[in-house]
Design a protein around this motif. Structure first.
Motif, mmCIF file in Angstrom:
data_model
loop_
_atom_site.group_PDB
_atom_site.id
_atom_site.type_symbol
_atom_site.label_atom_id
_atom_site.label_comp_id
_atom_site.label_asym_id
_atom_site.label_seq_id
_atom_site.Cartn_x
_atom_site.Cartn_y
_atom_site.Cartn_z
ATOM 1 N N SER A 62 -6.836 -0.389 -5.667
ATOM 2 C CA SER A 62 -6.342 -0.138 -7.085
ATOM 3 C C SER A 62 -5.294 0.246 -7.392
ATOM 4 O O SER A 62 -3.673 0.288 -6.616
ATOM 5 C CB SER A 62 -6.728 0.954 -7.343
ATOM 6 O OG SER A 62 -7.881 1.483 -7.102
ATOM 7 N N VAL A 102 -3.654 8.326 -12.120
ATOM 8 C CA VAL A 102 -3.500 7.888 -10.341
ATOM 9 C C VAL A 102 -2.402 8.106 -9.880
ATOM 10 O O VAL A 102 -2.110 8.290 -8.705
ATOM 11 C CB VAL A 102 -3.651 6.592 -10.406
ATOM 12 C CG1 VAL A 102 -5.263 6.229 -11.000
ATOM 13 C CG2 VAL A 102 -2.591 5.661 -10.966
ATOM 14 N N THR A 124 -0.684 -0.366 -4.005
ATOM 15 C CA THR A 124 -1.193 -0.097 -4.620
ATOM 16 C C THR A 124 -2.159 1.101 -4.262
ATOM 17 O O THR A 124 -1.262 1.693 -2.742
ATOM 18 C CB THR A 124 -2.433 -0.878 -4.248
ATOM 19 O OG1 THR A 124 -2.026 -1.108 -3.007
ATOM 20 C CG2 THR A 124 -1.516 -2.537 -4.811
ATOM 21 N N THR A 125 -3.114 2.449 -4.073
ATOM 22 C CA THR A 125 -3.907 3.195 -3.495
ATOM 23 C C THR A 125 -4.179 2.454 -1.798
ATOM 24 O O THR A 125 -4.548 1.584 -2.117
ATOM 25 C CB THR A 125 -4.948 4.030 -4.633
ATOM 26 O OG1 THR A 125 -6.111 2.530 -5.054
ATOM 27 C CG2 THR A 125 -4.181 4.552 -5.705
ATOM 28 N N THR A 126 -5.093 3.339 -1.361
ATOM 29 C CA THR A 126 -5.549 3.372 -0.140
ATOM 30 C C THR A 126 -6.939 2.738 -0.533
ATOM 31 O O THR A 126 -7.177 1.777 0.090
ATOM 32 C CB THR A 126 -5.793 4.487 0.333
ATOM 33 O OG1 THR A 126 -6.289 5.176 -0.691
ATOM 34 C CG2 THR A 126 -4.880 4.768 0.987
ATOM 35 N N ASN A 153 -8.398 1.987 -15.014
ATOM 36 C CA ASN A 153 -8.136 1.829 -13.676
ATOM 37 C C ASN A 153 -8.009 -0.252 -13.298
ATOM 38 O O ASN A 153 -9.577 -1.052 -13.719
ATOM 39 C CB ASN A 153 -9.456 2.239 -12.327
ATOM 40 C CG ASN A 153 -8.812 1.897 -10.747
ATOM 41 O OD1 ASN A 153 -7.710 2.518 -10.778
ATOM 42 N ND2 ASN A 153 -10.439 1.590 -10.212
ATOM 43 N N TYR A 161 -1.798 6.041 -0.779
ATOM 44 C CA TYR A 161 -2.430 7.578 -1.514
ATOM 45 C C TYR A 161 -3.616 6.471 -1.648
ATOM 46 O O TYR A 161 -4.232 5.803 -2.354
ATOM 47 C CB TYR A 161 -1.378 7.928 -2.515
ATOM 48 C CG TYR A 161 0.268 8.285 -2.427
ATOM 49 C CD1 TYR A 161 0.492 9.152 -0.868
ATOM 50 C CD2 TYR A 161 0.736 8.138 -3.858
ATOM 51 C CE1 TYR A 161 1.565 9.438 -1.133
ATOM 52 C CE2 TYR A 161 2.160 8.862 -3.243
ATOM 53 C CZ TYR A 161 1.863 9.726 -2.007
ATOM 54 O OH TYR A 161 4.003 9.751 -2.453
ATOM 55 N N GLY A 162 -5.257 7.770 -2.397
ATOM 56 C CA GLY A 162 -5.738 7.640 -3.161
ATOM 57 C C GLY A 162 -5.692 7.506 -3.972
ATOM 58 O O GLY A 162 -4.481 8.015 -4.178
ATOM 59 N N PRO A 163 -6.076 7.212 -5.062
ATOM 60 C CA PRO A 163 -6.183 7.136 -6.700
ATOM 61 C C PRO A 163 -6.473 9.087 -7.011
ATOM 62 O O PRO A 163 -5.852 9.303 -8.439
ATOM 63 C CB PRO A 163 -7.327 6.888 -6.931
ATOM 64 C CG PRO A 163 -7.961 7.176 -6.396
ATOM 65 C CD PRO A 163 -7.753 6.640 -4.859
ATOM 66 N N ASN A 187 0.169 -1.136 0.433
ATOM 67 C CA ASN A 187 0.044 -0.178 0.178
ATOM 68 C C ASN A 187 0.930 1.090 -0.358
ATOM 69 O O ASN A 187 1.376 1.112 1.287
ATOM 70 C CB ASN A 187 -0.692 0.108 0.641
ATOM 71 C CG ASN A 187 -1.926 1.071 1.150
ATOM 72 O OD1 ASN A 187 -1.547 2.398 0.506
ATOM 73 N ND2 ASN A 187 -3.081 0.651 1.839
ATOM 74 N N ARG A 188 0.310 2.385 -1.154
ATOM 75 C CA ARG A 188 1.972 3.751 -1.443
ATOM 76 C C ARG A 188 1.009 4.518 -0.325
ATOM 77 O O ARG A 188 1.938 5.675 0.421
ATOM 78 C CB ARG A 188 1.475 4.157 -2.177
ATOM 79 C CG ARG A 188 3.038 4.284 -2.486
ATOM 80 C CD ARG A 188 2.784 4.796 -3.836
ATOM 81 N NE ARG A 188 3.851 5.556 -4.644
ATOM 82 C CZ ARG A 188 4.833 6.099 -5.617
ATOM 83 N NH1 ARG A 188 3.687 5.065 -7.174
ATOM 84 N NH2 ARG A 188 5.432 6.909 -6.177
ATOM 85 N N LEU A 244 -1.372 0.310 -8.831
ATOM 86 C CA LEU A 244 -0.890 1.693 -8.982
ATOM 87 C C LEU A 244 0.707 1.448 -10.383
ATOM 88 O O LEU A 244 0.467 0.789 -11.428
ATOM 89 C CB LEU A 244 0.107 2.728 -7.959
ATOM 90 C CG LEU A 244 -1.099 3.141 -7.166
ATOM 91 C CD1 LEU A 244 -0.066 3.661 -6.326
ATOM 92 C CD2 LEU A 244 -1.345 4.616 -8.114
#
Ligand code: PLP
Length: 282
Positions: A181, A205, A176-178, A231, A135-137, A132-133, A183
């Protein structure tokens, strides 16, 4: 084997020091880079790499790069290379000396051999960990100062993620985003294949638009496959026909294991995709 060339056309000795201790690239990672693959003396996707260098420079408010001079430096590396058939040519562009308002950017092209581990992975595939990075998209739009989408020299986070992968028994990472998704990898673009259609997430994204991904999409279209930029929910990766990491030096590398779980065998699909990709440069 290493070859060092500067933008004025001169060659350097790669074993000698050239960078000042107050260089912003060294002190703060304040600069940009590209890595161009050269095979049998021919650079791959040089135009898109130089375009991205110019885009990264604009995003960091660096002076516009002289693309003809950069192209000349790449050619100098190629002309003076006496190593194996493939070269990874790094184009490095830092702001210059910190605190000096008249600082000239410091730029060079460095040709290097490709790591054996990377070459082996092209044939054998890799195990990947999802990370998980945080961040949101919509992060790239909401916080453009994060410079997502620029290829900056600040890769400490990317390298930390690769060490985390190693701790988890994996070779590489898919961020991945929070909201779950897909990345990108720390040094690669994700390509997913389903029913002979290639999918990759959109740069909006907050990922780097990949030159190899674009080339692979071109190659796939030429052999009649579909391509879609959209996405990708990470939950769908494990049921795809194939998951691949693409970058200039790794080309198209097959992901055989995701978070410790073996993925469906995509060896034949990988071979087809690599043949189509290599045909672009035949
Ligand atoms: N994404 C990131 C973060 C990268 O660092 C890279 C390459 O190093 C890529 C994607 C793939 O880009 P390219 O195919 O242009 O090498």
């Amino acid at each position: 084997m290493r070859v060092l060339a500067f933008l004025d056309g001169s060659l350097g000795d790669p074993a000698q020091p050239y960078v000042r201790v107050d260089n912003t690239g060294v002190l703060r990672g304040d600069g940009i880079f590209e890595t161009v693959l050269v095979v049998d003396g021919k650079p791959r996707e040089l135009g898109p790499h130089l375009d991205r260098l110019a885009r990264s420079a604009a995003m960091l408010d660096l002076p516009e790069p002289d693309l003809a001079a950069w192209e000349g430096a790449v050619q100098q590396v190629i002309d003076n290379w006496r190593g194996s058939s493939e070269i990874a040519v790094k184009l490095v562009y830092t702001r210059g000396s910190e605190g000096d308002p008249d600082a000239e950017p410091f730029c060079y092209a460095l040709g290097m051999e490709i790591d054996e581990k990377i070459k082996k992975a092209r044939d054998e595939g890799i195990a990947v960990a999802l990370l998980n990075r945080g961040y949101g998209p919509d992060i790239a739009e909401r916080a453009p100062w994060l410079l997502l989408g620029a290829k900056t020299l600040s890769y400490a986070v990317n390298l930390a993620a690769l060490r985390e992968a190693e701790r988890r028994g994996a070779d590489d990472v898919i961020f991945t985003t929070t909201d779950g998704s897909v990345l990108e990898g720390p040094t690669s673009t994700v390509i997913v294949v389903r029913d002979h259609t290639l999918y990759t997430p959109p740069p909006t994204v907050g990922i780097l638009p990949g030159t190899t991904q674009r080339a692979v999409f071109r190659a796939a279209e030429a052999v009649g496959w579909g391509v879609k930029v959209e996405n990708i929910p990470a939950a769908e990766l494990s049921s795809a026909d194939g998951v691949f990491l693409a970058s200039s030096v790794r080309k198209v590398t097959r992901v055989h294991t995701l978070d410790g779980i073996r993925l469906p065998d995509s060896t034949a699909l990988h071979r087809e995709l690599c043949e189509a990709y290599e045909a672009l440069y035949a």
